[in-house]
Each structure stands twice: as C-alpha cells, then as structure tokens.
Write an enzyme that holds these catalytic residues in place. Structure first.
Site, mmCIF file in Angstrom:
data_model
loop_
_atom_site.group_PDB
_atom_site.id
_atom_site.type_symbol
_atom_site.label_atom_id
_atom_site.label_comp_id
_atom_site.label_asym_id
_atom_site.label_seq_id
_atom_site.Cartn_x
_atom_site.Cartn_y
_atom_site.Cartn_z
ATOM 1 N N ASN B 405 58.043 2.250 6.641
ATOM 2 C CA ASN B 405 57.837 0.847 6.971
ATOM 3 C C ASN B 405 59.025 -0.028 6.564
ATOM 4 O O ASN B 405 59.824 -0.432 7.407
ATOM 5 C CB ASN B 405 56.545 0.362 6.306
ATOM 6 C CG ASN B 405 56.054 -0.940 6.888
ATOM 7 O OD1 ASN B 405 56.826 -1.719 7.418
ATOM 8 N ND2 ASN B 405 54.766 -1.185 6.800
ATOM 9 N N ASP B 406 59.174 -0.254 5.284
ATOM 10 C CA ASP B 406 60.215 -1.183 4.837
ATOM 11 C C ASP B 406 61.620 -0.753 5.245
ATOM 12 O O ASP B 406 62.469 -1.585 5.535
ATOM 13 C CB ASP B 406 60.176 -1.316 3.310
ATOM 14 C CG ASP B 406 58.892 -1.978 2.857
ATOM 15 O OD1 ASP B 406 58.304 -2.726 3.663
ATOM 16 O OD2 ASP B 406 58.473 -1.743 1.717
#
Lengths: 102, 480
Positions: B405-406
């Site tokens: 994600n990040d």
C-alpha cells in the site's frame, strides 16, 4: 595503562564493525541485523562469570536472569538468522557472481 | 589445559575468546554478501559455542555452578523452541525479542557490578553504568517493539509532550549515572531509580514510533544492546564481549543509518515524530470490514475506487507483454508467495515477461520480501530494484500489486502535506494498468489513504492474497 589498552581495542573494533557493513545489499539488511543480534549474545560469557561470583540474593536473581536471557539471545538469534539465510542458499549456489554486482 | 594454574588457565581461556572474536568478525563479513551469508552465521555460531564452553573453566566462577547450568538450559531451551516453531513471516518480531534479551542481560550484569562490595569508582565503573543504561533502554524498547509487531499491543495510550518527558527522564538518569560512576559505595536507592528511569525511557522512545519505522528502531536498539555488551565487557575485562559488543554496536549503527536512508527518513525524524503514530492509532490496520465499523473520509475514496474480478484481471495479465509484480506485507500475511511464483511461471509459458519489483522497505523489514520470494523459488534475476524499475514503468502493461500500500502511494511523491512525503515509492501509477490485490478497504501501515486506488488506470481485486492469486491462476488456465 590496562584500561587504556581496552580503549584501543574498543576504538579498533568500532572501526572494523563500521567498515564490515558499509557496502551491503538491501536483501541482507534483515538477516544481517539478526546475525549481529546473535553476536551480542556473547554477553552469555560475562553473565556466567558474574553469576559465578554472585553473593547477595539480588545478585543471584540478576545473575540468573542475565544468564537465562543471554542464552536465549544467543540460541534464538542463531536459529532465526539461520532460518532466514537458509532461504538464500538454493538460489545463491547456482549464482555465485551475484555478490559482485550487488 | 595442561597447566592448571589460574594464570595458565586464564591465558588458555583468553586465547579461546580471541578465536571466538575472529570467528565473529569473519562471520559478520561473510554475512554481508549473499553468496557467503549462510557460512557466516555458522562460523559465528562456532565462535559462540567455543566461548561458552571455555567459560565453564573460568577461574572467576567459584560458586553457583548448578544455577549457571539451569539458567543456560532454561534460556536456551525456551529460545530454541520458540525460534523453531515460529513462522518465517514472524521473524522480524523474533529479532526484537532476542535483542531485548541481550540488552536485559547486559543490564543485569551492570546491576551485579554496581552492587559489589568495594567499588573502585573509576572509569571502568562509569562504563558499566552507561552499559546498564543502554542495555535497559534496549530491553524495554525492543520488548515493546516485539509486542507492537506481534499485534498484541494495538492501541497504545497517547500522551502529548512525550518526548519532553523522555528527555527529562534521560537527563535525570544521566545525572544519577554520574554519581554512580564515581562513587566507591553502592547506592541501592539511586541504583533503583536509575534503572527504573532507563527502563521507562526505552518504552517512551518506542511508543510513538510508527510501525513502518519499526525496523529502523529495532536496528537502533540492536546497536544499543551491542554497545551495552561491549561496555560491560570492558568493565569485566572480558575481551570477547568487548570486541563482539563494540563491533555489533558500530555495525548496528551503520545498518540503522542505511535503513533510514533507504526510507529517506533521518533517524531523528523517526525518533521524534508523532504523526505516523497518531494516524495509525486512529485508523488501525488493514481490516476486512473496516467500512462496516465506521464511516470516515476514506470510505468516499473507496466508493470511487473501481473493483475488478479475477476473471477480468486474469485476462488482462494473460494478454499483457510485460507484467511487474509488486509484493507487500499482504503477500507475507497470507503466504501467497508460492502461488505468485506459480502464476508467474504460467504467464511466462504464455510469453509474458514477468518481473518482481521490491521496494527497500516492503513488508515489515528490509529484505522481508526478498526472503519470502527466495523461499518460493523466485530466481534473483527476476527481482528488480526500485531505481531500475521506476524508469521503466511507463512501458509496463500491467502491474500486479499484492498486498502493498504505502510503497506505491503516489502521495509520497506528489503531496507535500502527506506524512509519508519524500519516501521513495514504486511509480506503479505510470504503468498502463494497475491491479491491486487487497484484503479490505483499509489503509496501509501509515494509515494514509492511497490516491493510487482512485486512479483511472487502477482496479482493485478484493480478497485474501493467496486465494485471489489462486483464482488468477485458474482463470489464466481457462484462457488457454
């Protein structure tokens, strides 16, 4: 004089430790952290010596904890590192040059 | 061992310690190249075994022999059991746990040293005090890191001015350290306060650290524990501890700064920034039905984000020319690496060029993904670095993001207000299509919403990573 001698050892060891790691591929950051974590498990020898000299109850308890924790550090650190590095072996054996270009 | 006089015995023991130290150095050096890494740990292991065995003959040990053996067996046995039974996925927190043990042992040695009768009050005693301080901080700090990584500690109490309190505590501890160092008498009360403050300080340092910064902080505590061991080694005049501890302290510090650099975050930022922590507490981890629990800002985002099913995603992959797989913690969590490699082989048989792009801090530890992919049998040449692949994403047809994600959040590149701004990311949004396999609609580790998911070229494939990759495999098979 003798304590000064220890400072020479400490200074050189610090320099060596810094140099040994300076060019290491990201792949190995975690296993290396784990490996150096294992190496400070050497505290076990100091812990054994102080427990061997312990007299008061406090010293006995602290010494016992020290030996126990140090042994856990060394054994656990070794197995964790070994298990991590185990996974690199299959690939690395057929590709020895990898170390040069990483 | 022919000469059994104390001094002869001692020189024999010191010789063994010297060999142990040499093995540690060569072991550590070997561990920093992939091809020799495994040999390295075995060498270091022999060094440790040798040092431990000869210590049984140490002339300073004159009592409590049985206690030593019991403590050794107890510690080693428990650690053996846990280290063997734990899943490869949970290795990062095990490092934290065993690091805590080492720091704690160093602190305990300091306690004994400082409660001896007839203290010298010289520089050596001062080093024992500082070693005790560092060991205690490393103990509670690593322990807390272990609990946080393990997920035992999900909600942590918040305090404002945490850092101010912490600096205050540390200053008082240092002041007491000064008194303890140069006093010939032991001060039980002062000693108690000193260790108490040091232990609390370790907790306060770790509390605000965001989970994505955890590897760096564990590495820092590793360096601290190493230095503590080295200092206690100087105080005990034990050369093996001296050399090994200081080498770990220095190399650990080096490793910490390398990791911090890989994340583009100065160490001071990690220690003294609260942002990642507060966001994480508010949004929690990536949970499957977080949308049901509460309606918040990013629900709107997820309403705009478009999903895709395995059937369409498989077609997209099967007819692509070039596919890049980006693994993240989600892959690790659901053990999808094996299936992912199966999918890769399947696609390659169709003539698709597949490679794996690994972000330096993907997963919970640097190298986490590399270890898992290696376990699944993915060859090295299929794995590409962030710098090499970022220039090529525009020519990639499909990027398959699996549980990351990040590290693919364009906000880190484009949005100066984002708390992860400046962290290098994989520019997957530049590829023609992006398919994100995602467990739920939550945010990543930092708790920040991901603008990638609402991008026009991005589709979300909701589900457990392993199950979804399995469906992709069966769907791709159908296509032939």
């Amino acid at each position: 004089m003798e304590s000064l001698f220890a400072f020479y050892v400490v200074m050189l060891a610090a320099f060596a430790g810094y140099e040994v790691i300076s060019r290491v591929p990201t792949v190995l950051h975690t296993p290396l952290m784990s490996g150096s974590n294992f190496i400070h498990g050497i505290v076990v020898v100091g812990a054994m010596v102080v427990l061997g000299q312990a007299e008061s109850t406090l010293q006995l308890v602290a010494g016992f904890l020290a030996v126990m924790m140090a042994a856990a550090n060394a054994v656990g650190g070794y197995i964790v590192t070994e298990r991590m590095l185990e996974m690199f072996r299959a690939n690395v054996d057929e590709d020895e040059e990898y170390s040069q270009d990483s | 061992m022919i000469d059994l006089s104390a001094s002869g015995l001692m020189s024999f023991i010191n010789l063994a310690y010297f060999f142990a130290a040499v093995m540690f150095m060569f072991g550590l050096k070997a561990m920093s190249t992939p091809a020799r890494a495994r040999r390295g740990i075995v060498w270091a292991g022999f060094g440790m075994l040798l040092a431990t065995i000869v210590t049984f003959f140490h002339p300073a040990i004159d009592d409590n022999f049985l206690l030593i053996v019991v403590a050794l067996l107890l510690g080693a046995g428990t650690a053996w059991h846990f280290a063997r039974s734990v899943q490869i996925n949970d290795m990062p927190q095990m490092i934290a746990l065993y690091n805590a043990m080492g720091g704690g042992a160093a602190a305990c040695i300091a306690i004994i040293e400082l409660t001896r009768t007839g203290l010298s009050g010289d520089l050596l005693q001062g080093l024992a005090v500082i070693g005790g301080l560092l060991g205690s901080i490393a103990f509670t700090g690593s322990m807390l890191a272990y609990l946080k990584l393990r997920g035992t500690l999900q909600r942590v109490p918040r305090y404002s001015n945490l850092q101010v309190i912490n600096v205050g505590l540390l200053l008082i501890a240092l002041l007491i350290a000064l008194i303890l160092s140069f006093s010939a008498n032991s001060h039980p009360a002062l000693l108690f306060i000193f260790f108490l403050f040091a232990l609390i300080s370790g907790i306060l340092i770790t509390l605000p650290v965001g989970s994505s910064d955890m590897p760096v902080i564990i590495s820092l505590f590793n360096a601290m524990a190493g230095l503590a061991v080295g200092l206690e080694g100087v105080a005990l005049e034990n050369p093996a501890m001296m050399v090994a501890g200081v080498v770990v302290g220095a190399s650990g510090w080096m490793l910490t700064s390398l990791m911090a650099r890989a994340m583009n975050r100065p160490i001071a930022n990690i220690l003294f920034s609260d942002s990642a922590f507060f966001k994480q507490v508010e949004t929690g981890a990536d949970t499957p039905d977080s949308t049901l629990a509460h309606k918040s800002v990013w629900d709107q985002v997820s309403e705009e984000a478009l999903s895709i099913d395995a059937h369409d995603a498989a077609a997209d992959l099967a007819f692509a020319e070039r596919v890049v797989v980006v693994p993240g913690y989600g892959m690790a969590l659901s053990h999808a690496q094996q299936k992912l490699w199966e999918l890769t082989e399947l696609l390659e048989r169709r003539g698709v060029k597949v490679s794996f792009a690994i972000h330096p801090v993907a997963g919970r530890m640097p190298g986490h993904m590399n270890v898992l992919l290696a376990e699944a049998g993915v060859p090295y040449e299929k794995i590409v670095d962030i710098d090499d692949i970022n220039a090529e994403f525009s020519s990639v047809d499909v990027v398959l993001v699996v549980g990351a994600n990040d590290i693919v959040n364009p906000a880190a590149r484009d949005d100066a207000d984002s708390s992860i701004y400046g962290m290098p990311i994989l520019d997957v949004d530049k590829a023609s299509h992006v398919i994100v396999v995602k467990r739920g609609q939550g945010t990543g580790f930092s708790g920040i919403e991901n603008s990638l998911f609402v991008a026009v070229n991005c589709r979300l494939l909701y589900g457990d990573a392993q199950k979804m990759v399995q469906s992709l495999i069966s769907e791709v098979r159908e296509i032939q």
